[in-house]
Design an enzyme around this catalytic site. Structure first.
Site, PDB file in Angstrom:
ATOM      1  N   THR A  50      -0.120   0.952   6.899  1.00  0.00           N
ATOM      2  CA  THR A  50      -0.103  -0.165   5.947  1.00  0.00           C
ATOM      3  C   THR A  50       0.018  -1.464   6.729  1.00  0.00           C
ATOM      4  O   THR A  50       0.702  -1.513   7.751  1.00  0.00           O
ATOM      5  CB  THR A  50       1.063  -0.037   4.945  1.00  0.00           C
ATOM      6  OG1 THR A  50       1.153  -1.257   4.195  1.00  0.00           O
ATOM      7  CG2 THR A  50       2.398   0.231   5.611  1.00  0.00           C
ATOM      8  N   GLY A  51      -0.645  -2.502   6.245  1.00  0.00           N
ATOM      9  CA  GLY A  51      -0.564  -3.782   6.947  1.00  0.00           C
ATOM     10  C   GLY A  51      -1.873  -4.537   6.838  1.00  0.00           C
ATOM     11  O   GLY A  51      -2.720  -4.218   5.996  1.00  0.00           O
ATOM     12  N   THR A  52      -2.044  -5.530   7.672  1.00  0.00           N
ATOM     13  CA  THR A  52      -3.273  -6.330   7.655  1.00  0.00           C
ATOM     14  C   THR A  52      -4.423  -5.453   8.153  1.00  0.00           C
ATOM     15  O   THR A  52      -4.636  -5.283   9.360  1.00  0.00           O
ATOM     16  CB  THR A  52      -3.120  -7.564   8.565  1.00  0.00           C
ATOM     17  OG1 THR A  52      -2.364  -7.193   9.716  1.00  0.00           O
ATOM     18  CG2 THR A  52      -2.417  -8.690   7.853  1.00  0.00           C
ATOM     19  N   GLY A  53      -5.170  -4.913   7.192  1.00  0.00           N
ATOM     20  CA  GLY A  53      -6.132  -3.856   7.460  1.00  0.00           C
ATOM     21  C   GLY A  53      -7.130  -4.128   8.570  1.00  0.00           C
ATOM     22  O   GLY A  53      -7.491  -3.220   9.328  1.00  0.00           O
ATOM     23  N   GLY A  67     -10.655  -2.524   3.290  1.00  0.00           N
ATOM     24  CA  GLY A  67      -9.644  -2.540   4.349  1.00  0.00           C
ATOM     25  C   GLY A  67      -9.615  -1.255   5.152  1.00  0.00           C
ATOM     26  O   GLY A  67     -10.586  -0.484   5.157  1.00  0.00           O
ATOM     27  N   ASP A  68      -8.504  -1.027   5.803  1.00  0.00           N
ATOM     28  CA  ASP A  68      -8.357   0.151   6.677  1.00  0.00           C
ATOM     29  C   ASP A  68      -8.022   1.430   5.893  1.00  0.00           C
ATOM     30  O   ASP A  68      -8.301   2.534   6.367  1.00  0.00           O
ATOM     31  CB  ASP A  68      -7.238  -0.087   7.694  1.00  0.00           C
ATOM     32  CG  ASP A  68      -5.903  -0.332   7.014  1.00  0.00           C
ATOM     33  OD1 ASP A  68      -5.866  -1.118   6.036  1.00  0.00           O
ATOM     34  OD2 ASP A  68      -4.897   0.263   7.435  1.00  0.00           O
ATOM     35  N   ARG A 110     -14.540  -6.763  -0.063  1.00  0.00           N
ATOM     36  CA  ARG A 110     -13.852  -6.474   1.215  1.00  0.00           C
ATOM     37  C   ARG A 110     -13.251  -5.067   1.172  1.00  0.00           C
ATOM     38  O   ARG A 110     -12.651  -4.655   0.189  1.00  0.00           O
ATOM     39  CB  ARG A 110     -12.763  -7.520   1.448  1.00  0.00           C
ATOM     40  CG  ARG A 110     -11.904  -7.277   2.699  1.00  0.00           C
ATOM     41  CD  ARG A 110     -10.622  -6.547   2.365  1.00  0.00           C
ATOM     42  NE  ARG A 110      -9.676  -6.531   3.491  1.00  0.00           N
ATOM     43  CZ  ARG A 110      -8.561  -5.803   3.505  1.00  0.00           C
ATOM     44  NH1 ARG A 110      -8.253  -5.047   2.477  1.00  0.00           N
ATOM     45  NH2 ARG A 110      -7.761  -5.820   4.535  1.00  0.00           N
ATOM     46  N   THR A 134       0.849  -1.192   0.000  1.00  0.00           N
ATOM     47  CA  THR A 134       0.000   0.000   0.000  1.00  0.00           C
ATOM     48  C   THR A 134       0.887   1.244   0.000  1.00  0.00           C
ATOM     49  O   THR A 134       2.009   1.196   0.500  1.00  0.00           O
ATOM     50  CB  THR A 134      -0.852  -0.028   1.286  1.00  0.00           C
ATOM     51  OG1 THR A 134      -1.834  -1.041   1.120  1.00  0.00           O
ATOM     52  CG2 THR A 134      -1.538   1.277   1.578  1.00  0.00           C
TER      53      THR A 134
HETATM   54  N1  ASP Z   1      -3.812  -2.087   4.722  1.00  0.00           N
HETATM   55  C1  ASP Z   1      -4.147  -2.557   3.408  1.00  0.00           C
HETATM   56  C2  ASP Z   1      -5.452  -3.290   3.479  1.00  0.00           C
HETATM   57  O1  ASP Z   1      -5.667  -4.032   4.416  1.00  0.00           O
HETATM   58  C3  ASP Z   1      -3.126  -3.463   2.822  1.00  0.00           C
HETATM   59  C4  ASP Z   1      -1.737  -2.917   2.821  1.00  0.00           C
HETATM   60  O2  ASP Z   1      -1.381  -2.098   3.645  1.00  0.00           O
HETATM   61  O3  ASP Z   1      -0.956  -3.328   1.957  1.00  0.00           O
HETATM   62  O4  ASP Z   1      -6.239  -3.180   2.579  1.00  0.00           O
END
Ligand code: ASP
Length: 346
Positions: A261-264, A240-241, A238, A210
């Protein structure tokens, strides 16, 4: 005795005044007319051994280009929102990052992109979710903010609005990249061999990538923005965050601007970006500790992974991540700049 008590009280009063003054001084130490920009290109399994020298150079070059674009906007007197947009645009147009051109595929083999932007001066915000015909979703997020009374539009509605405001629209085939398709197939093959939908191995395979930016302009106004393709093999629909104000993006002139950024899902559950800002505002935590608290003690404890970039109201840059690495960089008007990918110890 009375005199001693009076002297003592006067002393205590003066000490209290002095400490309040020092605190206020500390709180407002931004140099007039100074400006800065910080960006990220995603966090995740980013280790030196996974990248060739050429790949490292390509990432560094693109991050530098994005920093320069944002910096130029600020240098020319542009507002922080314009700088955030300019930097994110560069990253969205590159297949290297999971946003715009390099967006990952969902479980149906389609791209559904999310983006958001926030103005720290007014707390105005705009976001789009689940779009797949807008070349630069961050521009559409800005249009939602500037031209509607809403904060977030999804799918078809967001695309109708973007088109109406002259944002460049593309056929969804524009977002095709073989690399992302291969990642989807790899994950789906693994999934068919395991009954666990989210196990550690799958999380490691997800390329976060991201992109995000936070800027402070010459007037001290902060803006933050984030743009993403989401997570490889995510379920259709879906979100995300990244497009959720307070989770993946937040800006408030009273504290800081943040892009995550990360597991949203974990960033949504902990309302991550807003939580960091609150810890600074109400618990008087310094940004470094606030980031650490949310990334490690909250997100990490739940099983989530990722990172955040932060620019505080004085123009100081902070970042942290609980993953193996994060593409990141900053450029300030005092000449200081840096681009990094790996853990500092690597
Ligand atoms: N945070 C993003 C999501 O969960 C993914 C990412 O940060 O790469 O959609």
């Amino acid at each position: 005795m009375k005199r001693i008590i009076t002297i003592l009280l006067t002393f205590l009063f003066l000490t209290a005044c002095e400490s309040t003054l020092t605190k206020n001084k500390k709180e407002n130490n931004r140099k007039p007319n100074s400006f800065a920009i910080v960006i990220h290109g995603g966090a995740g399994g980013i280790k030196k051994e996974y990248f060739t020298k050429e790949q490292q150079d390509a990432y560094t070059q693109k991050l530098q280009e994005a920093l320069n674009a944002g910096y130029k906007a600020l240098e020319n007197g542009g507002i922080s929102l314009d700088a955030v947009e300019a930097a994110i645009n560069v990253l969205e147009n590159s297949p290297l990052f999971n946003a715009g051109k390099g967006a990952v595929y969902n479980s149906e083999g389609k791209q559904e992109m999310d983006a958001s932007i926030m103005d720290g001066k007014t707390l105005n915000s705009g976001a789009v979710a689940g779009v797949n015909h807008i070349k630069n979703p961050i521009l559409a997020a800005r249009v939602v903010m500037d031209s509607t009374e809403h904060v977030m539009l999804s799918g078809r509605g967001a695309e109708i609005l973007a088109k109406k405001y002259g944002i460049e629209m593309v056929d969804s085939t524009y977002f095709y990249t073989q690399k992302r398709l291969d990642q989807l197939h790899k994950i789906q093959n693994k999934e068919s061999r395991t009954s666990l939908l989210i196990n550690k191995e799958l999380i490691d395979d997800h390329k976060y990538g991201t992109v995000g930016a936070v800027a402070i302009d010459k007037n001290g106004n902060i803006a933050a923005g984030t743009s993403t393709g989401g997570m490889t093999n995510k379920k259709y629909g879906r979100i995300g965050d990244s497009p959720i104000i307070g989770a993946g993006t937040y800006a408030n002139n009273k504290t800081c601007g943040i892009s995550a950024t990360g597991t949203g899902e974990y960033f949504i559950r902990t309302v991550a970006a807003h939580e960091v800002s609150n810890l600074i505002q109400y618990k008087n935590m310094n940004p470094k500790n606030a980031l650490h608290e949310v990334l490690f003690n909250q997100i990490g404890k739940l099983g989530g992974e990722g990172g955040m970039i932060l620019l505080d109201k004085n123009g100081n840059v902070y970042w942290d991540f609980n993953s193996t690495g994060m593409f990141r960089g900053y450029k300030k008007s005092d000449g200081e700049q840096k681009i990094e990918m790996f853990k500092e110890t690597e």
